[in-house]
Design a protein around this motif. Sequence first.
Motif, PDB file in Angstrom:
ATOM      1  N   VAL A   8       9.273  33.036   4.208  1.00  0.00           N
ATOM      2  CA  VAL A   8       8.870  33.461   5.550  1.00  0.00           C
ATOM      3  C   VAL A   8       7.385  33.797   5.525  1.00  0.00           C
ATOM      4  O   VAL A   8       6.784  33.948   4.465  1.00  0.00           O
ATOM      5  CB  VAL A   8       9.684  34.686   6.038  1.00  0.00           C
ATOM      6  N   LYS A   9       6.817  33.930   6.704  1.00  0.00           N
ATOM      7  CA  LYS A   9       5.386  34.212   6.816  1.00  0.00           C
ATOM      8  C   LYS A   9       5.018  35.604   6.301  1.00  0.00           C
ATOM      9  O   LYS A   9       4.002  35.785   5.643  1.00  0.00           O
ATOM     10  CB  LYS A   9       4.947  34.066   8.273  1.00  0.00           C
ATOM     11  N   SER A  10       5.838  36.606   6.594  1.00  0.00           N
ATOM     12  CA  SER A  10       5.525  37.992   6.202  1.00  0.00           C
ATOM     13  C   SER A  10       5.729  38.185   4.706  1.00  0.00           C
ATOM     14  O   SER A  10       6.847  38.078   4.211  1.00  0.00           O
ATOM     15  CB  SER A  10       6.405  38.970   6.971  1.00  0.00           C
ATOM     16  N   LYS A  11       4.612  38.462   4.016  1.00  0.00           N
ATOM     17  CA  LYS A  11       4.658  38.603   2.563  1.00  0.00           C
ATOM     18  C   LYS A  11       3.884  39.842   2.129  1.00  0.00           C
ATOM     19  O   LYS A  11       3.029  40.342   2.841  1.00  0.00           O
ATOM     20  CB  LYS A  11       4.016  37.376   1.900  1.00  0.00           C
ATOM     21  N   ARG A  12       4.185  40.260   0.909  1.00  0.00           N
ATOM     22  CA  ARG A  12       3.388  41.317   0.287  1.00  0.00           C
ATOM     23  C   ARG A  12       1.986  40.778   0.026  1.00  0.00           C
ATOM     24  O   ARG A  12       1.765  39.576  -0.002  1.00  0.00           O
ATOM     25  CB  ARG A  12       4.025  41.751  -1.030  1.00  0.00           C
TER      26      ARG A  12
END
Length: 136
Positions: A8-12
Amino acid sequence: MNVFISCVKSKRKTKAKARDMYISPLFRYSLKYALSLTSENKIYILSAKYGLLKLDEVIDPYELTLNAMNESEKKKWAYKVYLQMKKCGLNFDEDAVFLTGKNYRKYLITKFSNATAPLKNLGLGMQLNFYKNNIK
């Protein structure tokens, strides 16, 4: 049974295990659901950058998605992932569940003799509801 979930786009912002890199609610729920279906060693993340990832592989953050690729690039990516699957010793006759978007499963799902994509016709909100209602 092998279960595939997509990146997914949301990453650490820093290096992490693949299971911890992706931080969106959709990813968290899809991982929890996958864990309710099979063992950890049978769950794989399909990453636009890295291809096939095991949950505990350590990776760097990145910005890449199949959604921005043309069909030729998607086919090349899928072939790379298919080779990674073969190298990992995946059994293509074993059941497979794809908890992924269309671009991440399109050319891979056909490699398995018994594969399903149970959320394929659901929008994001309905997918989240499915997970909330079906995680044990």
